[in-house]
Motif scaffolding. Structure first.
Motif, PDB file in Angstrom:
ATOM      1  N   PHE A   1       0.756  -1.300   0.123  1.00  0.00           N
ATOM      2  CA  PHE A   1      -0.140  -0.055  -0.145  1.00  0.00           C
ATOM      3  C   PHE A   1       1.011   1.184  -0.075  1.00  0.00           C
ATOM      4  N   THR A   2       0.620   2.399  -0.748  1.00  0.00           N
ATOM      5  CA  THR A   2       1.508   3.005  -1.024  1.00  0.00           C
ATOM      6  C   THR A   2       1.473   4.342   0.383  1.00  0.00           C
ATOM      7  N   MET A   3       0.739   3.926   1.389  1.00  0.00           N
ATOM      8  CA  MET A   3       0.898   4.541   2.686  1.00  0.00           C
ATOM      9  C   MET A   3       1.447   3.859   3.625  1.00  0.00           C
ATOM     10  N   ASP A   4       1.943   2.676   3.326  1.00  0.00           N
ATOM     11  CA  ASP A   4       2.745   1.659   4.240  1.00  0.00           C
ATOM     12  C   ASP A   4       3.717   2.497   4.839  1.00  0.00           C
ATOM     13  N   ALA A   5       4.392   2.201   5.858  1.00  0.00           N
ATOM     14  CA  ALA A   5       5.351   2.915   6.619  1.00  0.00           C
ATOM     15  C   ALA A   5       6.577   2.834   5.724  1.00  0.00           C
ATOM     16  N   ASP A   6       6.994   1.622   5.525  1.00  0.00           N
ATOM     17  CA  ASP A   6       8.201   1.611   4.774  1.00  0.00           C
ATOM     18  C   ASP A   6       8.195   1.997   3.154  1.00  0.00           C
ATOM     19  N   TYR A   7       6.932   2.026   2.461  1.00  0.00           N
ATOM     20  CA  TYR A   7       6.718   2.829   1.248  1.00  0.00           C
ATOM     21  C   TYR A   7       6.796   4.337   1.589  1.00  0.00           C
TER      22      TYR A   7
ATOM     23  N   SER B   1       3.688   6.938  -6.632  1.00  0.00           N
ATOM     24  CA  SER B   1       3.459   5.790  -7.581  1.00  0.00           C
ATOM     25  C   SER B   1       4.604   5.333  -8.317  1.00  0.00           C
ATOM     26  N   GLN B   2       5.313   6.419  -8.808  1.00  0.00           N
ATOM     27  CA  GLN B   2       6.604   6.299  -9.604  1.00  0.00           C
ATOM     28  C   GLN B   2       7.472   5.524  -9.066  1.00  0.00           C
ATOM     29  N   LEU B   3       7.488   5.082  -7.814  1.00  0.00           N
ATOM     30  CA  LEU B   3       8.622   4.276  -7.372  1.00  0.00           C
ATOM     31  C   LEU B   3       8.056   2.750  -7.170  1.00  0.00           C
ATOM     32  N   TRP B   4       6.926   2.369  -7.802  1.00  0.00           N
ATOM     33  CA  TRP B   4       6.278   1.159  -7.443  1.00  0.00           C
ATOM     34  C   TRP B   4       7.007  -0.053  -7.637  1.00  0.00           C
ATOM     35  N   THR B   5       7.844  -0.291  -8.903  1.00  0.00           N
ATOM     36  CA  THR B   5       8.521  -1.405  -9.235  1.00  0.00           C
ATOM     37  C   THR B   5       9.689  -1.711  -8.139  1.00  0.00           C
ATOM     38  N   PHE B   6      10.163  -0.768  -7.519  1.00  0.00           N
ATOM     39  CA  PHE B   6      11.375  -0.999  -6.728  1.00  0.00           C
ATOM     40  C   PHE B   6      10.946  -0.607  -5.180  1.00  0.00           C
ATOM     41  N   ALA B   7      10.183   0.244  -4.962  1.00  0.00           N
ATOM     42  CA  ALA B   7       9.711   0.469  -3.457  1.00  0.00           C
ATOM     43  C   ALA B   7       8.812  -0.549  -2.909  1.00  0.00           C
ATOM     44  N   THR B   8       8.215  -1.302  -3.767  1.00  0.00           N
ATOM     45  CA  THR B   8       7.356  -2.407  -3.335  1.00  0.00           C
ATOM     46  C   THR B   8       8.427  -3.850  -3.058  1.00  0.00           C
ATOM     47  N   GLN B   9       9.513  -3.594  -3.581  1.00  0.00           N
ATOM     48  CA  GLN B   9      10.582  -4.748  -3.205  1.00  0.00           C
ATOM     49  C   GLN B   9      11.839  -4.466  -2.384  1.00  0.00           C
TER      50      GLN B   9
ATOM     51  N   TRP C   1      13.500  -1.376  -1.506  1.00  0.00           N
ATOM     52  CA  TRP C   1      14.301  -0.230  -1.595  1.00  0.00           C
ATOM     53  C   TRP C   1      13.365   0.933  -0.752  1.00  0.00           C
ATOM     54  N   PRO C   2      14.302   1.666   0.023  1.00  0.00           N
ATOM     55  CA  PRO C   2      15.772   1.634   0.145  1.00  0.00           C
ATOM     56  C   PRO C   2      16.180   0.718   1.066  1.00  0.00           C
ATOM     57  N   GLN C   3      15.259   0.218   2.061  1.00  0.00           N
ATOM     58  CA  GLN C   3      15.798  -0.343   3.126  1.00  0.00           C
ATOM     59  C   GLN C   3      16.730  -1.576   3.028  1.00  0.00           C
ATOM     60  N   LYS C   4      16.097  -2.528   1.946  1.00  0.00           N
ATOM     61  CA  LYS C   4      16.745  -3.675   1.879  1.00  0.00           C
ATOM     62  C   LYS C   4      16.880  -3.595   0.128  1.00  0.00           C
ATOM     63  N   PRO C   5      17.808  -3.213  -0.238  1.00  0.00           N
ATOM     64  CA  PRO C   5      18.126  -3.170  -1.735  1.00  0.00           C
ATOM     65  C   PRO C   5      18.416  -4.484  -2.247  1.00  0.00           C
ATOM     66  N   GLU C   6      19.081  -5.379  -1.486  1.00  0.00           N
ATOM     67  CA  GLU C   6      19.356  -6.711  -2.020  1.00  0.00           C
ATOM     68  C   GLU C   6      18.298  -7.632  -2.608  1.00  0.00           C
ATOM     69  N   GLN C   7      16.958  -7.238  -1.875  1.00  0.00           N
ATOM     70  CA  GLN C   7      15.788  -7.984  -2.218  1.00  0.00           C
ATOM     71  C   GLN C   7      15.334  -7.610  -3.786  1.00  0.00           C
ATOM     72  N   LEU C   8      15.946  -6.629  -4.219  1.00  0.00           N
ATOM     73  CA  LEU C   8      15.926  -6.277  -5.725  1.00  0.00           C
ATOM     74  C   LEU C   8      16.629  -7.370  -6.778  1.00  0.00           C
ATOM     75  N   GLU C   9      17.776  -7.736  -6.220  1.00  0.00           N
ATOM     76  CA  GLU C   9      18.693  -8.416  -7.107  1.00  0.00           C
ATOM     77  C   GLU C   9      17.964  -9.591  -7.680  1.00  0.00           C
ATOM     78  N   GLY C  10      18.291  -9.776  -9.025  1.00  0.00           N
ATOM     79  CA  GLY C  10      17.322 -10.776  -9.833  1.00  0.00           C
ATOM     80  C   GLY C  10      15.958 -10.468 -10.105  1.00  0.00           C
ATOM     81  N   HIS C  11      15.540  -9.452  -9.435  1.00  0.00           N
ATOM     82  CA  HIS C  11      14.023  -9.073  -9.691  1.00  0.00           C
ATOM     83  C   HIS C  11      13.655  -7.654 -10.180  1.00  0.00           C
TER      84      HIS C  11
END
Length: 899
Positions: free
Chosen positions: A144-150, A457-465, A467-477
């Motif tokens: 959700f775009t209002m989640d704390a991490d987002y 919402s412009q951050l949707w593809t990476f903020a949902t996976q 970023w920026p807290q755990k950027p390693e989760q983006l690796e390969g995805h």
């Protein structure tokens, strides 16, 4: 066979059961695999409901994900919703007002609490509807775009851009909604054609020019003349050159303003003199900047005239317009009025007319961002499907202006800029503060505005996976595989996602952008609740099942981006009556079930084994199957869903069911051929179900549950049947290439042509299938050789006394000819049909159809009928005329056979 299939397939009963099986099995979650397919769902509004655009979008995405999952890739379909700033605030505000509560009275914090309560109460509706569609998204990791991490990611982006000079505050013209009292993006404004007027007003010159005491300005908005600070003419208009440098006395306010030339002016518009109001028109603002004109804002945030304008102060726009025109007329300064239809910007949420309004807002400076985003598409790193949307993207990017990102709302991501009232300090911070770091004062406050929803919402593809807290989760995805979306947000969302991803990750957010068709109402207009022409996808699911709805929508996904949806709606109740095309799709679902049930009822004694082409029909079917595997795989890979879906139906219904199963029935009754026939049929059915699963997941999964294992489940010599079809192995085209046999296909196509000719002739002349017909098949030498082994089977299937001859064979007497697939088949009708009576019957039908066609064409040629009759009545008449033409052509062709 695990259990016997019911005689009738009921989607309403089976689909919920299958859905629960998938959810209980945890099949939607990401699994380890070779390669990756990650798709992020365009986040629907948190309080929204599923509409036909969503249903189309989600059907496409699910097909992509399901095939990738079956291919053994690591798959994840990210589900999430958008907080929808204006939409949600409007709904909550309306709810509070109905309870006698004012947003302003309860304050910001309590209002935001009310927004959260609203989202918790209504936010899950669309998610449950997406689930009911059978969409295999990861429901356990909903965002959700209002989640704390987002929200942390959004704040990080703002602060980085702010400190790097890409975000600034400035006073500029914006599109302002006086009803929502917030700025609206240029791309969110909706243009409505309206009937209006062009008022020609006299502005007195301070001194005569060429004997003239006044000039005439033409305007569609006389109310804004209170804020005029200039009059412009075109530099291409020599007749106006003498007026340049002179001044006029602005009526009512008695303000002296200059006359100047500027390229923004169209010499052919109105009188050629254009009033310039820099605070209330984008073009006027640009001219004001270029010629140093004062900017006078005559309206407040509700589009009410501010103090200082006498009797006009306190009037809204419409009242002021009437009063100004009346004043000009009363003082002899209203020259004349013309009717004029023009386009007016409206708020996409409340439909109020927008006001170009000078106000202080936050902007993103896009010059440093748009270059890389253009290169990403031009270089092919991001590819649009269909390709023509590339031009839409590049044109918008090339003309992109700084982006207004502030909204005057309470619900949303609050702009993280803090101000000190004591010393004037200002900064964007990742953490809130109530102490000024510069002077230590405690009179610190945060900016009142929130960010545009598209900013978050412009951050949707990476903020949902991560970023920026755990950027390693983006690796390969990341980049993600594809973004499936509508054409109207290419600028609003797609472009901005590319800009932000390139800036923060130095890579594109997705490799492909798939633009799905706009689903229109049956009459070609936009679907709308207010018009009563909208179709609720949940009604379609309730009436026909999710598979039928999904399959029908996929067949509509052609390169034509405007698609009329075939649905009839009750004008009074606004309820769906029926959808013939969706009903046809349901018939296909039923055909898949019935054909599978027939085959599985004939599997007694079956044991798994390799498919072997023992007959010409086998060889033909295996070759066609191999091509179907390639077609479906490439169709999903290349996003050509319409052609692929229609090809699947033709393959399974016409080729598998109508021909291969029918031809093979006899072998199922023979003990010596039964087992291999079973294995071949099971091989074809199993492969077909796997191919159709991404398109129609429920019925294929339901059939799978009743099927025995097949050779497709074999691994290292051991049968390892998958727990569910959705995680069974995909039929890879490379493994099926060995079955492609062009000669076998041609041989069997010859048989189909001959038998089809016999069957169509029987149907046309109402001849019994039990009555043998004499036929001559005329074909080339090579085809005769291919067909030599098929003659007896063709004769048996068509109940024919069949002769095969060369291309120079003479047409038999009293026969009619049918041409199909390069073969001429002549069916002798002598003694079978009363030729004279048939000729007379067809001549009579031709005369009747011709008479009706003449009348229809005469009606359609009547301009009065076309102009006054309801559009659907006119279209019905046109459709009937086209149908009559086809009927006449067909009858004339049949009549020619008797000559």
């Amino acid at each position: 066979m695990t259990e016997e299939m019911p005689k009738v397939y009921d989607p309403s009963e089976n689909e919920p059961k299958i859905l629960q099986k998938w959810l209980d099995g945890g099949y939607y979650k990401r699994r380890a695999g070779v390669g990756d397919c990650t798709v992020t769902i365009p986040p629907p509004n948190v309080t929204g409901k599923l509409h036909m655009g969503h249903a189309t979008d989600d059907s496409i995405q699910d097909a992509i994900i399901r095939m990738a999952r079956m291919r053994g890739k690591s798959t994840r379909w990210v589900l999430g919703t958008d907080h929808a700033g204006i939409a949600t605030q409007t709904k909550v505000d309306k709810k509070l007002k109905s309870e006698g509560i004012s947003r302003l009275e309860i304050g910001r914090d309590k209002f935001i609490d009310a927004c959260w309560d609203w989202t918790h109460e209504y936010g899950g509706i669309i998610v449950e509807q997406i689930k009911r569609m059978g969409c295999s998204v990861d429901f356990d990791n909903e965002r959700f775009t209002m989640d704390a991490d987002y929200a942390e990611a959004v704040r990080r982006v703002f602060c980085d851009w702010y400190h790097n000079g890409l975000i600034y505050r400035g006073k500029r013209i914006v599109n302002w909604c006086p009803n929502c009292t917030t700025a609206i993006s240029d791309d969110e404004a909706e243009y409505h054609d309206e009937h209006g007027h062009l008022w020609h007003l006299r502005y007195p010159l301070t001194e005569p020019v060429n004997g003239q005491d006044y000039i005439v300005v033409a305007t569609t908005r006389p109310e804004t003349m209170l804020g005029d600070t200039g009059v412009a003419v075109s530099p291409k208009d020599p007749e106006k050159a003498a007026f340049v440098g002179k001044t006029v006395k602005l009526p009512i306010v008695d303000r002296e303003i200059p006359i100047f030339s500027d390229y923004h002016v169209d010499a052919n518009f109105g009188s050629g003199f254009v009033k310039v109001t820099p605070a209330h028109d984008p073009n006027d603002y640009a001219m004001g900047q270029a010629h140093n004109l004062p900017q006078i804002n005559i309206f407040d945030e509700h589009a009410v005239v501010v103090k200082g304008y006498g009797e006009f102060s306190g009037m809204n726009r419409d009242e002021c317009r009437e009063a100004v025109v009346a004043w000009f007329e009363e003082h002899g300064l209203l020259d004349h009025v013309e009717d004029l239809d023009h386009s007016v910007m409206h708020c996409y949420r409340c439909d109020a007319a927008l006001e170009p309004w000078l106000s202080e807002q936050w902007f993103v400076a896009v010059d440093k961002l748009k270059g890389p985003a253009l290169d990403a598409v031009n270089s092919g790193k991001v590819t649009f499907h269909p390709a023509r949307w590339t031009q839409t993207y590049t044109t918008w990017m090339e003309n992109l202006k700084d982006w207004c990102i502030s909204r005057q709302l309470w619900w949303g991501h609050r702009i993280p800029v803090f101000y000190c009232d004591d010393c004037g300090w200002e900064d964007a911070l990742l953490e809130d503060t109530d102490v000024c770091p510069k002077c230590g004062g405690h009179h610190v406050h945060q900016d009142e505005n929130v960010l545009d929803t598209w900013f978050s919402s412009q951050l949707w593809t990476f903020a949902t996976q991560g970023w920026p807290q755990k950027p390693e989760q983006l690796e390969g995805h990341h980049p993600t595989t594809a973004l499936v979306t509508a054409r109207d947000i290419i600028a609003l969302w797609v472009a901005r996602m590319i800009m932000s991803s390139l800036y923060f990750l130095d890579e594109v957010p997705f490799k492909d952008v798939v633009i799905y068709p706009t689903i229109l109402a049956k009459d070609g207009s936009r679907m709308s609740k207010s018009k009563g022409n909208g179709v609720d996808p949940m009604d379609l699911i309730g009436m026909y099942g999710a598979d039928a709805m999904r399959f029908n929508l996929l067949t509509l996904c052609t390169t034509n981006q405007d698609v009329k949806f075939d649905a009839n709606i009750d004008k009074k109740t606004k309820q769906l009556i029926d959808s013939p095309r969706t009903d046809q799709a349901k018939s296909f679902v039923t055909k898949i079930w019935n054909a599978s049930r027939f085959l599985l009822m004939n599997m007694e004694g079956y044991t798994p084994g390799e498919p072997v082409a023992e007959t010409a029909a086998d060889a033909w079917m295996f070759s066609r199957l191999a091509k179907a595997v390639k077609m479906v795989t490439e169709g999903i890979e290349n996003y050509t869903f319409g052609d692929m879906a229609r090809g699947v139906q033709t393959f399974f219904w016409n080729e598998v069911c109508d021909w291969y199963v029918e031809v093979t029935k006899a072998r199922l009754k023979d003990d010596s051929t039964r087992l291999q026939a079973q294995r071949n049929l099971m091989f074809v059915l199993d492969t077909s179900l796997r191919l159709m699963h991404p398109l129609m997941p429920f019925v294929t999964e339901a059939i799978w549950d009743t099927m025995p294992a097949s050779v497709l489940d074999e691994k290292d010599g051991v049968l390892e049947r998958a727990e569910a079809l959705m995680i069974a192995a995909w039929p890879e085209p490379a493994k099926y290439e060995k079955f492609i046999d062009e000669d076998a296909e041609r041989s069997f196509e010859l048989l189909r042509s001959v038998v089809s000719a016999a069957r169509s002739t029987r149907a046309r002349y109402r001849l019994s299938p039990k009555e043998q017909l004499v036929a001559l098949a005329r074909m080339g030498v090579e085809d005769q050789q291919r067909f030599s082994t098929m003659t007896d089977l063709a004769a048996s299937l068509g109940n024919l006394e069949l002769t095969v001859a060369g291309e120079d064979a003479v047409k038999p007497a009293a026969s009619i000819g049918v041409v199909d697939g390069g073969v001429e088949v002549f069916i002798v009708l002598e003694g079978k049909v009363d030729l004279a009576a048939e000729r007379a019957r067809m001549e009579k039908e031709i005369a009747s159809a011709t008479k009706e066609l003449t009348a229809a064409e005469r009606t359609l040629a009547n301009e009065g009928f076309v102009a006054k009759a309801a559009p659907e009545v006119v279209q019905k008449k046109r459709d009937r005329a086209a149908e009559l033409k086809e009927t006449i052509t067909a009858l004339q062709s049949q009549l020619a056979d008797f000559e």
